[in-house]
Design an enzyme around this catalytic site. Structure first.
Site, PDB file in Angstrom:
ATOM      1  N   ASP A 131       1.123   5.980  61.242  1.00 22.45           N
ATOM      2  CA  ASP A 131       0.918   4.559  60.919  1.00 22.45           C
ATOM      3  C   ASP A 131       0.673   4.310  59.432  1.00 22.45           C
ATOM      4  O   ASP A 131       0.966   3.233  58.916  1.00 22.45           O
ATOM      5  CB  ASP A 131      -0.320   4.036  61.659  1.00 22.45           C
ATOM      6  CG  ASP A 131      -0.027   3.688  63.105  1.00 22.45           C
ATOM      7  OD1 ASP A 131       1.085   3.971  63.571  1.00 22.45           O
ATOM      8  OD2 ASP A 131      -0.923   3.126  63.761  1.00 22.45           O
TER       9      ASP A 131
ATOM     10  N   GLU B 212      -2.053  -6.397  77.711  1.00 22.51           N
ATOM     11  CA  GLU B 212      -2.748  -5.500  78.641  1.00 22.51           C
ATOM     12  C   GLU B 212      -4.185  -5.968  78.866  1.00 22.51           C
ATOM     13  O   GLU B 212      -4.690  -5.962  79.994  1.00 22.51           O
ATOM     14  CB  GLU B 212      -2.690  -4.061  78.108  1.00 22.51           C
ATOM     15  CG  GLU B 212      -1.289  -3.482  78.258  1.00 22.51           C
ATOM     16  CD  GLU B 212      -1.013  -2.197  77.484  1.00 22.51           C
ATOM     17  OE1 GLU B 212       0.067  -1.633  77.681  1.00 22.51           O
ATOM     18  OE2 GLU B 212      -1.855  -1.763  76.674  1.00 22.51           O
TER      19      GLU B 212
ATOM     20  N   GLY C  19      -7.517  12.941  59.145  1.00 26.66           N
ATOM     21  CA  GLY C  19      -7.169  12.098  60.298  1.00 26.66           C
ATOM     22  C   GLY C  19      -6.659  12.928  61.462  1.00 26.66           C
ATOM     23  O   GLY C  19      -5.583  13.525  61.373  1.00 26.66           O
TER      24      GLY C  19
ATOM     25  N   GLY D 279      -5.652  11.943  64.543  1.00 30.76           N
ATOM     26  CA  GLY D 279      -5.038  11.106  65.587  1.00 30.76           C
ATOM     27  C   GLY D 279      -3.761  11.778  66.063  1.00 30.76           C
ATOM     28  O   GLY D 279      -3.616  13.004  65.995  1.00 30.76           O
ATOM     29  N   PHE D 280      -2.804  10.979  66.547  1.00 31.76           N
ATOM     30  CA  PHE D 280      -1.566  11.543  67.092  1.00 31.76           C
ATOM     31  C   PHE D 280      -0.853  12.433  66.059  1.00 31.76           C
ATOM     32  O   PHE D 280      -0.415  13.534  66.375  1.00 31.76           O
ATOM     33  CB  PHE D 280      -0.609  10.419  67.500  1.00 31.76           C
ATOM     34  CG  PHE D 280      -0.999   9.741  68.772  1.00 31.76           C
ATOM     35  CD1 PHE D 280      -0.818  10.372  69.987  1.00 31.76           C
ATOM     36  CD2 PHE D 280      -1.542   8.471  68.754  1.00 31.76           C
ATOM     37  CE1 PHE D 280      -1.171   9.751  71.173  1.00 31.76           C
ATOM     38  CE2 PHE D 280      -1.905   7.832  69.935  1.00 31.76           C
ATOM     39  CZ  PHE D 280      -1.714   8.472  71.150  1.00 31.76           C
TER      40      PHE D 280
ATOM     41  N   ALA E  60       2.794   5.462  68.555  1.00 32.16           N
ATOM     42  CA  ALA E  60       2.363   6.841  68.770  1.00 32.16           C
ATOM     43  C   ALA E  60       3.516   7.833  68.618  1.00 32.16           C
ATOM     44  O   ALA E  60       3.359   8.892  68.011  1.00 32.16           O
ATOM     45  CB  ALA E  60       1.751   6.954  70.165  1.00 32.16           C
ATOM     46  N   GLN E  61       4.707   7.485  69.161  1.00 31.44           N
ATOM     47  CA  GLN E  61       5.831   8.427  69.121  1.00 31.44           C
ATOM     48  C   GLN E  61       6.238   8.769  67.684  1.00 31.44           C
ATOM     49  O   GLN E  61       6.604   9.909  67.399  1.00 31.44           O
ATOM     50  CB  GLN E  61       7.032   7.840  69.878  1.00 31.44           C
ATOM     51  CG  GLN E  61       7.115   8.286  71.317  1.00 31.44           C
ATOM     52  CD  GLN E  61       7.123   9.811  71.474  1.00 31.44           C
ATOM     53  OE1 GLN E  61       7.747  10.537  70.709  1.00 31.44           O
ATOM     54  NE2 GLN E  61       6.408  10.302  72.461  1.00 31.44           N
TER      55      GLN E  61
END
Ligand SMILES: Cc1cc2nc3c(=O)[nH]c(=O)nc-3n(C[C@H](O)[C@H](O)[C@H](O)COP(=O)(O)OP(=O)(O)OC[C@H]3O[C@@H](n4cnc5c(N)ncnc54)[C@H](O)[C@@H]3O)c2cc1C
Length: 438
Positions: free
Chosen positions: A302, A172, A12, A14-15, A320-321
């Site tokens: 996550d 959003e 993975g 991601g972030f 994300a943080q």
């Protein structure tokens, strides 16, 4: 005596995965293999702008192999994880077996449809670049079909858009679609009077932006109502079939577009001990992110459930943080272990949260401060440009935003639809949309 190089396999990019790689790859005692089912990393917080044809997908994505150029201790393996074999220290992917000394799982989440099979088959999710492009095509095709039909019931179905989930993504999206209705639809689709009155935002909770402050919730509600969005709270989507959304309170909304921005579930990893799987299929980890009942497997972001942090006894929010800080901390801890030092426990540093609502309007919740309006909107833009990978991407995105905001007229409304007639008639909506963009 020189230590043997440790093989770290990260699943993975991601972030969490990318931040771990950034720090750990500086230490030559580690050889890192990143496994990802895509060949690029991307920035989920801006997916909704791709879905609404505001920015290009390439503005928010970056190829792994380009990122790893000139890094001798980094390799990329494109493949989807199928199984972990903790006894053999190997993983199975759809493109081969990979051996590890340390395994790090950072595969994030997928949409949770809460067992509603018809919703899963027919709604449009918003989790990946593919999803955003499918949604973009679908929305644009729908508008064309609305223009063609004279049957008022059919027209209504094509114009209504229901967004399930009033978190930041739903808010959003609603704001951006309302802006599109105001700025684009009137100019380019004169046959359609006003798109804004066809936008529904539905949430099972009692307010929009559930985890944010009451002030943020009220501001989001006020602005969206002003933009003409119909907000339905305290009400869950129960079903979606034959182009009708069924709500828990008995109401129905005819529509061709149900956007699913409601709820996630961690990606499953076959082969892990059953005792390591917790709430929402998240992988239970200790304070060092080591997976419960394993020796050398870690989970981040996550996908993990960490209850050791005293301020977060039910686990951290899936943000994300958290993923970024998990990646940083594990890199530091693996280096500490290589230096024969003990690992340090993870403590989350909550820097606050924010959501954009529409043009020039956003809300920011800092630990002790709330603010809104143009200042918040500007900070949101700035904060979402900084973490993008690649200088070119930052400049391109800044220019796209500048152009789109001053002209109110982004130019990306392209329907890429090979074999439309073959696909649309024969398949359920989601599969058809996928084929249209493949
Ligand atoms: C639309 C949207 C908007 C969001 N907005 C915000 C926001 O404004 N602020 C915020 O803080 N958070 C936001 N989030 C949440 C945030 O994106 C996540 O918390 C964060 O991405 C988690 O990072 P991660 O590294 O754990 O997983 P991810 O970033 O999801 O990365 C997972 C990686 O695993 C790969 N992968 C998945 N399955 C497999 C497999 N089987 N095999 C191999 N690789 C696999 C994926 O390709 C991906 O690269 C948003 C999320 C979404 C979907």
């Amino acid at each position: 005596m020189e230590q043997p190089v440790k093989r770290v396999v990260i699943v993975g990019g991601g972030f969490a995965g990318i931040n771990l790689i950034k720090k750990l790859s500086k230490d030559k005692r580690f050889h890192i293999t990143l496994v990802d089912k895509n060949n690029y990393t991307f920035f989920p917080p801006l997916l909704y702008q791709v879905a609404t044809a505001f920015i290009e997908p390439s503005n928010i994505s970056y190829p792994f192999r380009r990122l790893f150029q000139k890094k001798h201790n980094l390799r990329f393996h494109m493949g989807s994880l199928k199984k972990v074999n903790p006894e053999q220290n190997t993983i199975e992917t759809d493109t081969g077996i990979v051996e590890y000394d340390y395994l790090v799982l950072a595969m994030g989440t997928e949409s949770n449809y809460f067992g509603m099979e018809q919703v899963k088959a027919n709604a449009l999710p918003m989790k990946t670049i593919d999803d955003a492009l499918n949604l973009r095509n679908h929305l644009l095709l729908n508008m064309e079909e609305a223009v063609h039909t004279n049957d008022m019931k059919e027209k209504e179905k094509h114009l209504n858009i229901v967004i399930a989930g009033g978190g930041p993504t739903g808010v959003e999206l609603a704001g951006m679609l309302a802006e599109l209705g105001r700025n684009i639809a009137l100019k380019e689709y004169p046959e359609i009077k006003d798109l804004r009155s066809h936008l529904y935002l539905v949430d099972a909770g009692k307010a929009l932006l559930g985890p944010m402050s009451v002030k943020s919730q009220q501001e989001a509600t006020r602005i969206l109502l002003k933009l003409g969005v119909k907000i339905i709270t305290n009400t869950a989507v129960k079903d979606y079939r034959d182009d009708i959304v069924y709500l828990a309170d008995g109401r129905t909304i005819p529509t061709n577009v149900l956007i699913w921005a409601s709820g996630v579930i961690a990606r499953e990893v076959p082969g892990l001990p059953a005792t390591a799987i917790g709430r929402g299929k998240r992988i239970i980890v200790n304070e060092f992110n080591k997976v419960h009942d394993t020796q050398n497997i870690f989970a981040l972001g996550d996908q993990s459930l960490q209850t050791s942090d005293t301020k977060w006894p039910n686990g951290h929010p899936q943000l994300a943080q958290v993923a970024i800080q998990h990646g940083d901390k594990l890199a530091a801890n693996l280096i500490r272990e290589a230096d024969n030092k003990t690992m340090e426990g993870f403590v989350y540093n909550d820097k606050g949260s924010m959501a954009i609502i529409s043009k020039y309007k956003a809300v920011v919740d800092l630990p002790k401060l709330f603010f809104k309006g143009f200042g918040a909107w500007f900070i949101w833009l700035f904060i979402h440009i900084i973490p993008l990978i690649g200088f070119r991407n930052k400049v391109k995105l800044a220019f796209s935003w500048f152009w789109s905001f001053i002209t109110n007229d982004p130019t990306l409304r392209l329907i890429i639809r090979p074999r439309k007639e073959d696909v649309i008639d024969a398949k359920p909506r989601v599969e058809a949309a996928k084929e249209l963009t493949s």
